[in-house]
Motif scaffolding. Structure first.
Motif, PDB file in Angstrom:
ATOM      1  N   LEU A 138      46.644  37.776  43.381  1.00 43.22           N
ATOM      2  CA  LEU A 138      46.941  38.664  44.504  1.00 43.22           C
ATOM      3  C   LEU A 138      48.256  39.399  44.312  1.00 43.22           C
ATOM      4  O   LEU A 138      48.393  40.536  44.739  1.00 43.22           O
ATOM      5  N   TYR A 139      49.205  38.749  43.638  1.00 34.93           N
ATOM      6  CA  TYR A 139      50.454  39.451  43.343  1.00 34.93           C
ATOM      7  C   TYR A 139      50.173  40.643  42.436  1.00 34.93           C
ATOM      8  O   TYR A 139      50.673  41.739  42.652  1.00 34.93           O
ATOM      9  N   ARG A 152      48.458  23.620  45.728  1.00 36.20           N
ATOM     10  CA  ARG A 152      47.206  24.268  45.380  1.00 36.20           C
ATOM     11  C   ARG A 152      47.397  25.744  45.114  1.00 36.20           C
ATOM     12  O   ARG A 152      46.772  26.315  44.224  1.00 36.20           O
ATOM     13  N   TRP A 153      48.242  26.387  45.916  1.00 33.06           N
ATOM     14  CA  TRP A 153      48.372  27.840  45.770  1.00 33.06           C
ATOM     15  C   TRP A 153      49.473  28.220  44.800  1.00 33.06           C
ATOM     16  O   TRP A 153      49.859  29.368  44.737  1.00 33.06           O
ATOM     17  N   THR A 154      50.017  27.247  44.093  1.00 31.20           N
ATOM     18  CA  THR A 154      51.066  27.572  43.124  1.00 31.20           C
ATOM     19  C   THR A 154      50.654  27.241  41.703  1.00 31.20           C
ATOM     20  O   THR A 154      50.894  28.015  40.795  1.00 31.20           O
ATOM     21  N   PHE A 155      50.025  26.086  41.514  1.00 27.99           N
ATOM     22  CA  PHE A 155      49.838  25.602  40.146  1.00 27.99           C
ATOM     23  C   PHE A 155      48.483  25.976  39.576  1.00 27.99           C
ATOM     24  O   PHE A 155      47.488  25.998  40.291  1.00 27.99           O
ATOM     25  N   PRO A 156      48.430  26.192  38.257  1.00 25.85           N
ATOM     26  CA  PRO A 156      47.133  26.273  37.579  1.00 25.85           C
ATOM     27  C   PRO A 156      46.517  24.873  37.485  1.00 25.85           C
ATOM     28  O   PRO A 156      47.153  23.883  37.851  1.00 25.85           O
ATOM     29  N   ARG A 157      45.323  24.822  36.989  1.00 33.80           N
ATOM     30  CA  ARG A 157      44.598  23.562  36.935  1.00 33.80           C
ATOM     31  C   ARG A 157      44.779  22.900  35.569  1.00 33.80           C
ATOM     32  O   ARG A 157      44.875  23.574  34.552  1.00 33.80           O
ATOM     33  N   MET A 217      51.541  32.862  51.407  1.00 38.02           N
ATOM     34  CA  MET A 217      52.097  32.676  50.064  1.00 38.02           C
ATOM     35  C   MET A 217      51.684  33.817  49.149  1.00 38.02           C
ATOM     36  O   MET A 217      52.314  34.058  48.128  1.00 38.02           O
ATOM     37  N   GLN A 218      50.586  34.470  49.482  1.00 36.47           N
ATOM     38  CA  GLN A 218      50.061  35.502  48.598  1.00 36.47           C
ATOM     39  C   GLN A 218      50.255  36.893  49.153  1.00 36.47           C
ATOM     40  O   GLN A 218      49.510  37.808  48.805  1.00 36.47           O
ATOM     41  N   ALA A 219      51.225  37.072  50.039  1.00 36.50           N
ATOM     42  CA  ALA A 219      51.509  38.388  50.587  1.00 36.50           C
ATOM     43  C   ALA A 219      50.297  38.964  51.299  1.00 36.50           C
ATOM     44  O   ALA A 219      49.993  40.143  51.172  1.00 36.50           O
ATOM     45  N   ALA A 278      44.940  29.138  38.966  1.00 32.65           N
ATOM     46  CA  ALA A 278      46.070  29.561  39.798  1.00 32.65           C
ATOM     47  C   ALA A 278      45.644  30.814  40.533  1.00 32.65           C
ATOM     48  O   ALA A 278      45.397  31.843  39.928  1.00 32.65           O
ATOM     49  N   PHE A 279      45.565  30.714  41.828  1.00 29.56           N
ATOM     50  CA  PHE A 279      44.986  31.806  42.595  1.00 29.56           C
ATOM     51  C   PHE A 279      46.010  32.881  42.921  1.00 29.56           C
ATOM     52  O   PHE A 279      45.708  34.062  42.963  1.00 29.56           O
ATOM     53  N   THR A 280      47.241  32.460  43.146  1.00 33.05           N
ATOM     54  CA  THR A 280      48.233  33.362  43.714  1.00 33.05           C
ATOM     55  C   THR A 280      48.610  34.542  42.804  1.00 33.05           C
ATOM     56  O   THR A 280      48.718  35.661  43.287  1.00 33.05           O
TER      57      THR A 280
END
Lengths: 349, 374
Positions: B132-133, A312-317, A57-59, B127-129
């Motif tokens: 990295l972008y 998890r890997w898309t949304f902020p908290r 998802m994060q390249a 938001a982790f992604t």
């Protein structure tokens, strides 16, 4: 269970000639070993999978070298590393509580596996109050989290523990309410019974049993269960950008690994409950019986786990007050209305 | 009296210097009442490296690499600010070609810096992604810089009297390719993070900085513009050749909350990337042929003179105050760091926020501790 053990001790069976007491002990040990095996394998697989999914998802590529094929041995390497690492116990911690907390959390995750039906006969114990048992057991983990937060003698950990207590207690209610429509549609609390009531194709699933109401209930259940297992976007107890690492900041080595394993097996358990309650458990979506039930069940679970990873890997908290707002002012009312709506739908239509 | 009792009930949290979201080695003493922050006192100095004193004991040329390390995320802008100051001090004319190259690299570095800010802000909010972008895109800028000067973080590329090396057509092509690449990516970021409902909930109306307060604290750069003050040194006190390009300073509009909230501060940076892209496009098209360095004696000895030169770095007004006394090094070298003034406002914004908001506000101010402590 009793009948099953008795059949095992009959002549010609696996445990022929063994006394009933010893046979039950052996069966219990075997079940425990099986559950532990599932938890460990599941933990290792999900850690690797999460790393791969997040990487793509994060390249990125994620682990690629360990084991030559897409780093499939990475989790085992990590596990060995965690086993060999020293468990550091800081000086001023409340030592008995500090050491007990991971056990409590892991124990609750472990016990939750008991009433999960994997196939027609593949279940550790088909409790007639299976659903109630699971809701009770999964909320035990909050005790471990609060213990860990308190015993660590660290302010960030304490914040994590307090947040977790508030969060899990709040989200119990929407989770419970969202379970009710499925129970009404199936008419039983036994997990195996719920699955059996959904036989014969996906149109018999509880997801569609109560019109729009069960659909909504499924969504509410999924969101609230994310919060209950502290997954993003509700991972406030371990919000690394605010609370460093929350309640497990001070843990290292195998104690930390227990928290980690518990988190992944809880993800697995809530997905399993969701698929039992609404997606027909081990039943085939097309009403055929070509594919073995356990595989279908696993596929459904992994699909739901994948959605969790995706979130998890898309949304902020969320912020802690927004989290409470969502639980008490949005999900709980929806849950209540849903219960009535589903009841009316089931009675009238 | 009630204040005193609240203080007594409260809790003092030591946030940093080892904390994931203090962006370096900032320490904050956070007084809390439950999750509510009653007071936050920033404590700085963990990254103090005597930069100003070094500036006074090194020659003018030798201090340029040190300026890289002030705000290490926007080294080109730092080089640029320092070199413009020395050139004004010594009255050096910079060749046209060098000016264009300077503007191009400074704007590229501004984009890189804003990308880091965007990415780490996502990280601050869980938001982790996006992180990295943003780093994927920044990597391309670093590759261009590596081609141009061999370094990826601390360039010392802009030199007194020009730039270190000439730019090649191939490098110009790479830059053109990058600006074509980045613009659609910005729309992707908007979809991924800027207009995400949770993100808006976390940042809109959080830590609203009024224009009066911002001006009172000497806040500059994107943080000031987000508060609705239309002030950009590239336009209002033009240095280099910024007056030749067609672009507009970005001002906060309060699209989802009120003007001057954390979302605005975040958004101003993203929109500034588009403006930088505009400047770079025009500059690439106009780069003239000619020398890229002026003839400057290696032992530069400006006559007695003093100069305060301010430039717009990625974080705001970067000022160099230099006093020359006819020697090879300046008699006084003072750096006015934008992050320092911007950070000072956090004490005013913090009371009443939640701990998570404090992280959001700090991230939106986007400080670089190397710049704060110097």
């Amino acid at each position: 269970m009793r009948e099953y053990i008795l059949t095992l001790t009959e002549p010609g069976q696996l445990l022929s000639g063994v006394s009933f007491g010893l046979a039950s002990l052996l069966v219990m040990v075997a079940s425990c070993a099986a559950v532990l095996g599932v938890i460990a394998l599941n933990g290792m697989f999900l850690v690797w999978w999460e790393r791969k999914v997040s990487a793509h998802m994060q390249a990125r590529l994620g682990p690629m070298t360990t084991g030559y094929w897409h780093g499939w041995l990475q989790s085992i390497a990590d596990g060995i590393k965690l086993l060999l690492k020293e468990t550091i116990v800081p000086l001023l911690v409340d030592k008995p509580l500090f050491m007990l907390a991971p056990v409590v959390i892991f124990g609750s995750a472990f016990m939750a596996f008991v009433p999960i039906p994997w196939g027609e006969h593949l279940i550790v114990a088909d409790l007639n109050i299976g659903v109630l048992y699971i809701t009770a057991i999964t909320s035990l983990s909050v005790i471990g989290v609060v213990m860990a937060g308190w015993a660590s003698n660290n302010k960030w950990s304490l914040y994590g523990g307090m947040r977790s207590a508030a969060q899990i207690v709040s989200y119990e209610i929407p989770v419970g309410l969202a379970m009710v429509p499925a129970l009404m549609a199936s008419g039983t609390l036994s997990m195996q019974g719920i699955v059996e009531s959904q036989a014969g194709g996906f149109w018999h699933w509880n997801l569609f049993a109560g019109g729009p109401f069960t659909l909504i209930a499924f969504v509410v259940f999924f969101i609230a269960s994310l919060a209950e297992v502290n997954r993003a976007p509700f991972d406030l107890p371990e919000a690394e950008s605010e609370l460093v690492s929350g309640f497990h900041t001070e843990y290292s080595g195998m104690c930390f690994a227990f928290f980690f394993l518990a988190e992944y097996s809880e993800m697995f358990v809530v997905s399993a409950i969701a698929s039992v309650l609404y997606l027909g458990g081990w039943q085939c979506p097309l009403g055929l019986s070509l594919i073995p039930g356990p595989l279908l069940f696993l596929a459904k679970i992994l699909f739901l786990v994948f959605i969790q990873l995706w979130f998890r890997w898309t949304f902020p908290r969320l912020r802690v007050d927004q989290l409470m707002h969502l639980a008490w002012k949005v999900l709980t009312p929806i849950g209540f209305v849903n219960v009535f709506g589903a009841a009316l739908w089931l009675v009238l239509i | 009296m009630s204040g005193a009792s609240a203080e007594k009930r409260g809790y003092v949290l030591n946030m940093g210097p080892q904390h994931p979201s203090t962006h370096g080695v900032l320490r904050m003493e956070v007084h809390t009442d439950g999750e509510i922050v009653t007071r936050a006192i920033p404590d700085i100095g963990y990254l103090h490296r005597c930069k100003e004193k070094i500036g006074e004991s090194e020659t003018y040329f030798k201090f340029t690499p040190y300026t890289d390390r002030l705000d290490y995320l926007a080294s080109m802008n730092q080089n640029h600010g320092y070199c413009v100051a020395v050139e004004r001090l010594a009255g050096i004319e910079v060749p046209e070609r060098a000016e264009y190259i300077r503007v191009i690299v400074a704007e590229l570095n501004r984009i890189a810096s804003h990308l880091v800010s965007f990415g780490t802000y996502g990280l601050d909010l869980g938001a982790f992604t996006p992180f990295l972008y943003a780093f994927r895109e920044r990597e391309k800028i670093l590759d261009i810089f590596e081609q141009m000067c061999g370094a990826r973080l601390t360039y010392a590329y802009i030199y007194i009297g020009g730039v270190m090396r000439d730019i090649t057509p191939k490098q110009l092509g790479m830059i053109q390719e990058f600006v074509d690449y980045i613009e659609p990516k910005l729309d992707e970021y908007d979809r991924l993070l800027s207009y995400n409902q949770i993100f808006i909930k976390r940042t809109a109306n959080v830590g609203v900085l009024s224009p009066e307060l911002a001006i009172k604290y000497g806040v500059t750069g994107p943080v000031l513009r987000a508060s609705g003050v239309d002030w950009d040194l590239r336009r209002d006190d033009p240095y280099s050749i910024y007056d030749r390009f067609d672009w507009k300073p970005v001002v906060g509009r309060g699209d989802v909350g009120s003007v001057g909230d954390s979302w605005d501060r975040y958004m101003v940076r993203l929109r500034e990337i588009r403006e930088s892209v505009k400047i770079i496009r025009q500059a690439i098209a106009q780069v003239p042929i000619g020398p890229y360095q002026a003839k400057v004696p290696p032992r530069l000895k400006p006559k007695y003179n003093e100069v305060y030169c301010r430039t717009e770095s990625a974080r705001g007004e970067l000022g160099f105050y230099l006093v020359a006394d006819g020697d090879v090094h300046p008699w006084r070298c003072k750096v006015r760091a934008p992050s320092f003034s911007n950070l000072s406002v956090i004490g005013e914004l913090a009371p009443g926020l939640m701990i998570a908001d404090l992280v959001a506000v700090l991230g939106s101010i986007d400080v670089v501790m190397g710049d704060v402590d110097r």
